[in-house]
Structures are given as structure tokens and as C-alpha cells.
Design an enzyme around this catalytic site. Structure first.
Site, PDB file in Angstrom:
ATOM      1  CG  ASP A 317       0.241 -99.547  21.350  1.00 20.95           C
ATOM      2  OD1 ASP A 317      -0.001-100.507  22.112  1.00 20.95           O
ATOM      3  OD2 ASP A 317      -0.580 -99.124  20.529  1.00 20.95           O
ATOM      4  CD  GLU A 523      -4.064-103.567  18.197  1.00 20.64           C
ATOM      5  OE1 GLU A 523      -2.947-103.282  17.746  1.00 20.64           O
ATOM      6  OE2 GLU A 523      -4.239-103.886  19.395  1.00 20.64           O
TER       7      GLU A 523
END
Length: 637
Positions: A317, A523
Site C-alpha cells: 500500500d 480511510e
């Protein structure tokens, strides 16, 4: 002169000419053989091409392939000098504000020229987040987020959305998308919950049908686990985030669960993705029982690569290896060592690429990371690039630009909106439903912060990483506009964002539509311990629903606190995060289509119950998993 001697001289003179001819022929054959390069021949077997290319590569060229950088630090010169394997657009990282498809294509092709000018001419792979359509790009079709698609229970619909998303990505020259998210969200307090199709792993498994939509159907005789991309109208997909979710809804936190729980709840979506030929898998920021996933050799290499026989590449990521340490980047050399040895093949750096290249080079030269690990990573990356046909067709052309935001895709998104709406309440009893609403009426009140706000309707990961408020972010249909488009032309539609009770009482409205919900987030910024609708949403509900018949539409990325208000609400609709096609809401509200959606996750009464999922001993929901009232389409004259 003797005639015999003259004859001999003549024959001898011919010999050098013959030899010269033979030498010339041999030289030409050798030159032709030198020009024939195995890895450049698409007729050669895949593994033969990979082996040939890897055998020609220097350490510098191999490490370059393992690097992914953001477009903001990329250039043709950088690609050429450092042999960079991949570029990405992070959320909101675009070549120009409101840039056209042509602008995107020209940018990608310019970077590609740099890559192809290297000694071996290995093409780059350009990646982008496309989590609910091609969501970074102006005028792209924005589909409902995954939580809404889970409510449709329709894998075929999701597959069609995948195919449309692939076309729109290719329309801008991009062959690789970081989608789908196949996380199983078990706690709605988590800011990524809307990226999850469901709390139920079976629904998540079914929705991996988006992968053949994005990549194409794998051939019947294909080896399981080998990536597959069916040509230049399809894209390489990325199943994410491997693997687990998070405790107490805190992003990037710890998944506390035993191995059986991990494999039975969080892993099934990966089994299906690999069987369907997914090209890449992204590692999660989170930990499993205290071990960072980016450093977990047992799960990334031993299980994913060796047990499940995944043959694509594993990508980190964004700055994922940095976060192996706490605080992030505290010991970068250790992070590189731990991440690469765990089995990560491509690292999303995304900015300080020289620090990564130098660090990895040092670790390999000093035998801290074995050359075999580098070769495994590079082979996997090249396998995906060969399978995609990037070596044969490295450049994008303009032939698909008309696919971006096409009417056909917008109709598909509108269908997805209709089918994802979940009707939670409809009147005091089944005998007295409020919905569908009559189109012919005198005066309608539309209220709430989300009625006239396209950005709120779309949510996070839309144009910008965190999403936007307002109506100038991209093209689409607001729900207020959709209502006006749908009702009888003689019906008066009055919009007031937050009316007081006196205004509602004094205007003699036939009924009211209140549209409220969460503000956009992505997020960590979406982590919430209280899950309340932001002000003045609840005030609007109280002011309106206490006075006139009302339907409340909740725009959110997850269930939110609504229990104290349900009694005063006549009809309640969970509309999730709609995307750009708000007309789909009005289609169902006014009876052109029926409500069919079913909750893909449990709707709690109070946050104190969380986490609470179907099957739990303490299961006591406001609306249970799978709940959803239906209506019959009705056309009012």
C-alpha cells in the site's frame, strides 16, 4: 602461357570469392539471430519470455521494476535513468484539474516513451484507484460504493460495473486499477467500511465477479492462479487489502482473531479472486495479532504465494513498508528488508524512490536480501506485463476516449443506484405505506444537507482522496434535480436545506423528502466512535417529520445512529453513497421501479453494541442483516 596453368589460376581465384560469400551468408544469419530476441516474441511461451528477459537484466534494472512512484515525481527522464517499473496516481493526483481523457493519455504515453528508451525497453504499468468507477477522473461515471453494491446481491451487475470501469480507465490510457476492495468489514466504526461489500464473507466472495468484469473471463484451460487480462479493453485488477480488518474500527489497526477465523471470514474473497485470475494483490496496513501484514512472511509468501499458488505480483500500500515501524520510516533499511523478505514484489514508494532503490541495492549486495527473492519479484511483475500485452501494445491511443462517462455507463450506474436502495420503513403498517410517492401532488418539500450536493452524494474517493462538498467536482445528477425531473410538471417542489418547524407548518406541504447523511471521508478520516449524522441533519429530521408526512433518505457509508428518530419518520431509506447518478433514487421513490435492496450489513441500535454481526450471541439489531422491504412499481397518472 600454358593453358592448363591458366585454368588452375582461374579456379583458385574463385575460391576466395566463394569463401567471402559463405562468410557473408554466415554473418547475415548471425545478425538475424542476434536481432531475434526471445522475450520480444509474443509467440514464445510466457515462462520462456520471462526467463529470457530476467537473464538479461542487471541488478539495477531488476530493482527498478520493483518500484512504483507517484506521477508527481515521475518524468520520461526518471523512467529511463532508473528503470522504474510502475507509476501511480494517488487520490487526487492528476495531470490537470478537470483534465480530459486526451490529457491523461498524453501524460501516460510520455512516461512510457521514457521506459521504452531503456536498454531492454521494458514497458511501465500505470496504476490508479478506481474503487467506484474511474473515480479520480473528471466526467467519469461514479458508481455506488461497495456497501451499496453488496445490497443488490447481484454479482452479474457488479461484473458489468467492472467492465464499464475497465473501459473508462482505458479511455484515459490506464491499464491497471487498484480494485476491488474485498475486505470483510465487521465494525462500521471503521472509516473504510463503505469499501467493503458486506460483513458476510459469502457476499464478498460472490462480488469478486467484478474481477472478470475488469480483466475478462479466464480461458477454460487456464492454470489456476496465473494472472489473466483479456486485451486492451480490459485492465489488470488488484484484490485488496490482504488481509483482515481492524479492531474497534481504528484504521490500520490490529486484526485480533485466530487463524481459523482469519481463513474463514477474511480470506475467502482471495480464494475466488485468485481462481478468477486476479493480476495483483495489495497488502493491508493492518496487523494480524500484532504482526504487520507488510512484514508477514507466513501469510504473504507461505500462504498466498505457496499454498494458494498466486502467480501475479504482490504490491504494498501507499508508503506501506514505512509503516512496518512505529513511528513510520523510523528504520527504513529494516522496513525494506522486512517488506521484501515477507514477499512484497512491488513497493508503492511513492515519492522518495532513490532512498528505496539505494537501500534495496545495499541489502542485496550485502546478501541480507537474497537474489532469489529479487528474481521472484521481477518474474511476477514481468508475468503481469506480458499477460497484459504491454510489450506488444505499450502505448494508449484515443480510440476509447468516448467511453469516459458514456451514457451507457451512466444508465448502468443509475440501475445500480435503484437496486442498492434499502427500504427500512414504509408507513406505520403494511396496510398504510407511504412509498411509492405520488408524482401528481400540489406541493413537495425537499430538505436536508445532501439533497443539493453532488459531492456529498458520491462520498470519499471521488475526484479527491477525501471526496468533496458541492456541485462543481464533476458531472452528475443531484437527487434534488432528479426529484424535479420526475414529479408532475405542475407539482411545486420547494427546497430548503434546514427549515424550521414553523416554515414546515405554514406551507401546507403534501409530503416531505429529507435527505441527510455523512460528510465525505476516506480511510482514517472516517473512523468514528459515535456514528452520528452530522449537524444539522438530525435537527432537519425533527423539524420536518414532526409536522408533515416524511420520507428520510440516509446517504452514508455505513449504518448510522437513527433509532431515536425512527418513530417520527414515516418512511426510511438507506441510500448509501450513490455516485453521480442520483436519478436512480427518484426512479424508485416515485414508483417507476420497486425497492429490492437488502442490508449487506447489520444496522445497530446503539454503538455500544459494536461490533455486532449476524450470528453473534448478542445479536439485537435495529434492522437485521438481509432486511429490506419491497415495493411494487406503480405509475401514477
Amino acid at each position: 602461357m600454358d593453358v592448363g596453368l591458366a585454368k588452375v589460376d582461374k579456379e583458385m581465384a574463385r575460391i576466395p570469392i566463394f569463401l567471402m560469400g559463405l562468410l557473408f551468408l554466415c554473418f547475415n544469419i548471425a545478425r538475424a539471430e542476434a536481432q531475434y530476441i526471445n522475450y520480444k516474441d509474443p509467440k514464445q511461451p510466457l515462462n520462456s519470455r520471462i526467463k529470457d528477459l530476467v537473464s538479461r537484466m542487471t541488478l539495477e534494472e531488476k530493482i527498478g521494476q520493483m518500484v512504483q512512484i507517484d506521477r508527481s515525481v515521475a518524468s520520461a527522464e526518471v523512467m529511463k535513468k532508473h528503470f522504474i517499473g510502475s507509476i501511480l496516481s494517488g487520490g487526487g493526483s492528476v495531470p490537470a484539474q478537470k483534465g480530459s481523457a486526451e490529457t491523461w493519455i498524453n501524460m501516460v504515453n510520455d512516461f512510457q516513451k521514457g521506459s521504452l528508451s531503456t536498454r531492454l525497453g521494458i514497458p511501465l504499468i500505470y496504476g490508479i484507484d478506481a474503487v467506484h468507477g474511474h473515480n479520480n477522473v473528471y466526467k467519469a461515471t461514479i458508481f455506488p460504493h461497495n456497501i451499496g453494491l453488496g445490497a443488490t446481491r447481484d454479482p452479474e451487475l457488479v461484473k458489468r460495473i467492472g467492465a464499464a470501469t475497465a473501459l473508462e480507465a482505458r479511455a484515459t490510457g490506464i491499464p491497471y486499477v487498484f480494485a476491488p476492495c474485498i475486505a470483510v468489514c465487521r465494525d462500521p466504526r471503521w472509516g473504510r467500511c463503505y469499501e467493503s461489500y458486506s460483513e458476510d464473507p459469502k457476499i464478498v466472495q460472490a462480488m469478486t465477479e467484478i474481477i472478470p468484469g475488469l480483466q475478462g473471463e479466464i480461458p477454460a484451460n487456464s492454470r489456476k492462479g496465473v494472472p489473466f487480462v483479456a486485451g486492451n479493453k480490459k485492465v489488470a485488477a488488484c484484490a485488496k487489502h490482504f488481509v483482515g480488518e481492524t479492531t474497534k474500527g481504528i484504521n490500520e489497526n490490529n486484526t485480533v482473531i485466530n487463524r481459523h477465523g482469519l481463513l474463514s471470514i477474511h480470506m475467502p474473497g482471495y480464494y475466488n479472486s485468485i481462481i478468477k485470475g486476479v493480476a495483483t494483490i495489495m497488502v493491508s496496513y493492518s496487523s494480524w495479532n500484532g504482526v504487520k501484514m507488510h512484514a508477514n512472511h507466513d501469510l504473504v509468501t507461505a500462504f498466498l504465494k505457496n499454498t494458494l499458488r498466486f502467480r501475479g505480483f504482490v504490491i504494498s500500500d501507499w508508503e506501506g513498508i514505512d509503516r512496518i515501524t512505529s513511528p513510520p520510516h523510523a528504520n527504513y533499511s529494516y522496513s525494506i528488508q522486512a517488506g521484501i523478505n515477507a514477499g512484497i514484489d512491488m513497493v508503492m514508494v511513492p515519492y522518495n524512490y532513490m532512498e528505496f532503490i539505494d537501500g534495496l541495492t545495499f541489502l542485496v549486495k550485502n546478501k541480507i536480501i537474497p537474489m532469489s527473492r529479487i528474481d521472484d519479484a521481477v518474474k511476477r511483475i514481468l508475468r503481469v506485463k506480458f499477460v497484459m500485452g504491454l510489450f506488444e501494445e505499450p502505448f494508449a491511443d484515443m480510440s476509447l476516449v468516448h467511453q469516459l462517462g458514456s451514457q451507457e455507463h451512466r444508465e448502468l450506474a443509475r440501475e445500480a443506484v435503484r437496486r442498492s436502495l434499502v427500504l427500512l420503513k414504509n408507513g406505520e403498517s403494511a396496510e398504510k405505506p407511504l412509498l411509492p410517492l405520488p408524482k401528481k401532488t400540489s406541493k413537495i418539500l425537499v430538505a436536508g444537507s445532501h439533497a443539493d450536493n453532488l459531492g456529498y452524494q458520491c462520498g470519499g474517493w471521488t475526484i479527491e482522496w477525501q471526496g468533496l462538498s458541492g456541485n462543481n467536482l464533476t458531472e452528475g445528477t443531484k437527487i434534488l434535480t432528479a426529484i424535479k425531473n420526475t414529479v408532475d410538471p405542475k407539482a411545486q417542489v420547494v427546497y430548503k436545506e434546514n427549515p424550521d418547524a414553523d416554515f414546515v407548518k405554514s406551507n401546507n406541504f403534501s409530503y416531505a423528502i429529507v435527505i441527510v447523511g455523512e460528510h465525505p471521508y476516506a480511510e482514517t478520516f472516517g473512523d468514528s466512535l459515535n456514528l452520528t449524522i452530522p449537524d444539522p441533519g438530525l435537527t432537519t429530521i425533527t423539524n420536518v417529520c414532526g409536522t408533515v408526512k416524511c420520507v428520510v433518505i440516509v446517504i452514508s457509508g455505513r449504518p448510522v445512529v437513527i433509532q431515536p428518530y425512527v418513530a417520527s419518520i414515516d418512511a426510511l431509506v438507506a441510500a448509501w453513497l450513490r455516485g453521480t447518478e442520483g436519478q436512480g433514487v427518484a426512479d424508485v421513490l416515485f414508483g417507476d421501479y420497486g425497492f429490492t435492496g437488502k442490508l449487506s450489513r447489520t444496522w445497530f441500535k446503539t454503538v455500544d453494541q459494536l461490533p455486532m454481526n449476524v450470528g453473534d450471541a448478542h445479536y439485537d439489531p435495529l434492522f437485521p442483516f438481509g432486511f429490506g422491504l419491497t415495493t411494487t412499481p406503480t405509475h401514477f397518472n
